[in-house]
Design an enzyme around this catalytic site. Structure first.
Site, PDB file in Angstrom:
ATOM      1  N   GLY A  46     -78.262 -17.668 -19.992  1.00 15.71           N
ATOM      2  CA  GLY A  46     -78.954 -17.694 -18.703  1.00 15.71           C
ATOM      3  C   GLY A  46     -78.801 -16.340 -18.040  1.00 15.71           C
ATOM      4  O   GLY A  46     -77.816 -15.631 -18.292  1.00 15.71           O
ATOM      5  N   GLN A  51     -78.738 -10.532 -11.267  1.00 15.59           N
ATOM      6  CA  GLN A  51     -77.986  -9.896 -12.364  1.00 15.59           C
ATOM      7  C   GLN A  51     -78.724  -8.707 -12.964  1.00 15.59           C
ATOM      8  O   GLN A  51     -78.163  -7.988 -13.791  1.00 15.59           O
ATOM      9  CB  GLN A  51     -77.678 -10.921 -13.457  1.00 15.59           C
ATOM     10  CG  GLN A  51     -76.687 -11.979 -13.005  1.00 15.59           C
ATOM     11  CD  GLN A  51     -76.332 -12.904 -14.153  1.00 15.59           C
ATOM     12  OE1 GLN A  51     -77.088 -13.805 -14.481  1.00 15.59           O
ATOM     13  NE2 GLN A  51     -75.194 -12.671 -14.774  1.00 15.59           N
ATOM     14  N   CYS A  92     -69.477 -15.194 -17.641  1.00 16.16           N
ATOM     15  CA  CYS A  92     -70.600 -14.631 -16.894  1.00 16.16           C
ATOM     16  C   CYS A  92     -70.849 -13.203 -17.371  1.00 16.16           C
ATOM     17  O   CYS A  92     -69.915 -12.418 -17.489  1.00 16.16           O
ATOM     18  CB  CYS A  92     -70.280 -14.633 -15.403  1.00 16.16           C
ATOM     19  SG  CYS A  92     -71.622 -13.957 -14.412  1.00 16.16           S
ATOM     20  N   LEU A  93     -72.112 -12.881 -17.635  1.00 14.41           N
ATOM     21  CA  LEU A  93     -72.470 -11.537 -18.107  1.00 14.41           C
ATOM     22  C   LEU A  93     -72.143 -10.469 -17.056  1.00 14.41           C
ATOM     23  O   LEU A  93     -71.984  -9.302 -17.395  1.00 14.41           O
ATOM     24  CB  LEU A  93     -73.959 -11.468 -18.464  1.00 14.41           C
ATOM     25  CG  LEU A  93     -74.427 -12.333 -19.636  1.00 14.41           C
ATOM     26  CD1 LEU A  93     -75.942 -12.236 -19.799  1.00 14.41           C
ATOM     27  CD2 LEU A  93     -73.738 -11.927 -20.932  1.00 14.41           C
ATOM     28  N   HIS A 135     -74.838 -22.693 -12.720  1.00 15.18           N
ATOM     29  CA  HIS A 135     -74.330 -21.320 -12.746  1.00 15.18           C
ATOM     30  C   HIS A 135     -75.411 -20.346 -12.260  1.00 15.18           C
ATOM     31  O   HIS A 135     -75.158 -19.471 -11.433  1.00 15.18           O
ATOM     32  CB  HIS A 135     -73.890 -20.989 -14.175  1.00 15.18           C
ATOM     33  CG  HIS A 135     -73.316 -19.617 -14.364  1.00 15.18           C
ATOM     34  ND1 HIS A 135     -72.013 -19.405 -14.762  1.00 15.18           N
ATOM     35  CD2 HIS A 135     -73.870 -18.373 -14.231  1.00 15.18           C
ATOM     36  CE1 HIS A 135     -71.796 -18.097 -14.844  1.00 15.18           C
ATOM     37  NE2 HIS A 135     -72.908 -17.446 -14.535  1.00 15.18           N
ATOM     38  N   GLU A 136     -76.635 -20.513 -12.794  1.00 16.90           N
ATOM     39  CA  GLU A 136     -77.720 -19.584 -12.432  1.00 16.90           C
ATOM     40  C   GLU A 136     -78.145 -19.781 -10.977  1.00 16.90           C
ATOM     41  O   GLU A 136     -78.395 -18.807 -10.264  1.00 16.90           O
ATOM     42  CB  GLU A 136     -78.928 -19.745 -13.373  1.00 16.90           C
ATOM     43  CG  GLU A 136     -78.627 -19.469 -14.847  1.00 16.90           C
ATOM     44  CD  GLU A 136     -77.802 -18.209 -15.096  1.00 16.90           C
ATOM     45  OE1 GLU A 136     -77.953 -17.220 -14.365  1.00 16.90           O
ATOM     46  OE2 GLU A 136     -76.977 -18.229 -16.031  1.00 16.90           O
ATOM     47  N   HIS A 139     -75.887 -18.056  -8.696  1.00 16.11           N
ATOM     48  CA  HIS A 139     -76.160 -16.612  -8.589  1.00 16.11           C
ATOM     49  C   HIS A 139     -77.189 -16.339  -7.495  1.00 16.11           C
ATOM     50  O   HIS A 139     -77.114 -15.328  -6.799  1.00 16.11           O
ATOM     51  CB  HIS A 139     -76.702 -16.058  -9.912  1.00 16.11           C
ATOM     52  CG  HIS A 139     -75.632 -15.610 -10.870  1.00 16.11           C
ATOM     53  ND1 HIS A 139     -74.678 -14.687 -10.539  1.00 16.11           N
ATOM     54  CD2 HIS A 139     -75.391 -15.953 -12.162  1.00 16.11           C
ATOM     55  CE1 HIS A 139     -73.879 -14.481 -11.585  1.00 16.11           C
ATOM     56  NE2 HIS A 139     -74.280 -15.244 -12.583  1.00 16.11           N
TER      57      HIS A 139
END
Ligand code: ZN
Length: 170
Positions: A46, A51, A92-93, A135-136, A139
């Site tokens: 995702g 991000q 998380c990226l 999670h997304e 963000h």
């Protein structure tokens, strides 16, 4: 298509509420394609617009990246139903080096969103998909896993945050 730079913890765009997407122009269509590419290149499941540095309520998701047909975008998403609990590890990226963090989340969610054509749709997710959707969407509200982690987990992540500070990213 182009790979986009992934923002890291500490960059302002990751810590504030993003704005609704109001038009689905060519720029947004290109952004969505680039976000898929960037997500796959980073081995993510995702990726949310903040991000890649844009404060927009949009994220791309594919929890089975080996099958590109399962990819989808959520635009202006809203969680409308929640059931149950899960407690599992998440990465998380935008927090590279932090590894998996144990987080409690809702086990099943129903999300209302718009697709890239502006058509409203409903997606129900459980397990990994439920976690990824939450999670997304987090963000888009400026919330990261470190904000949801219990204190012990936060301490575990401190060195990763320290490393980002040293790199001068914030
Ligand atoms: Zn993330």
């Amino acid at each position: 298509m182009a790979l986009l730079r992934i923002t890291k913890y500490g960059e302002k765009v990751l810590h504030r509420k993003s704005k609704p997407v109001e038009d689905l122009s060519g720029d947004i269509q290109k952004l969505i394609k680039d976000m898929y590419e960037t997500m796959y290149a980073a081995n993510g499941i995702g990726l949310a617009a903040p991000q890649v540095g844009l404060p927009l309520r949009l994220a791309v998701i594919n929890v089975t990246p080996e099958n590109r047909k399962n990819q989808f975008v959520i635009i202006n998403p809203k969680i409308v139903e929640r059931h149950g609990r899960i407690d599992s590890e998440e990465g998380c990226l935008s927090l590279p080096g932090a590894g998996g963090v144990r987080i409690k989340r809702t086990g099943k969610v129903t999300v209302e969103a718009m697709n890239e054509k502006g058509m409203p749709f409903v997606i129900k997710g459980e397990g990994l998909l439920a976690r990824c959707l939450q999670h997304e969407i987090d963000h888009l509200d400026g919330t990261m896993i470190i904000n949801r982690a219990p204190l012990k987990q936060k301490l575990k992540m401190r060195w990763a945050v320290h490393k980002l500070k040293k790199e001068g990213l914030w």
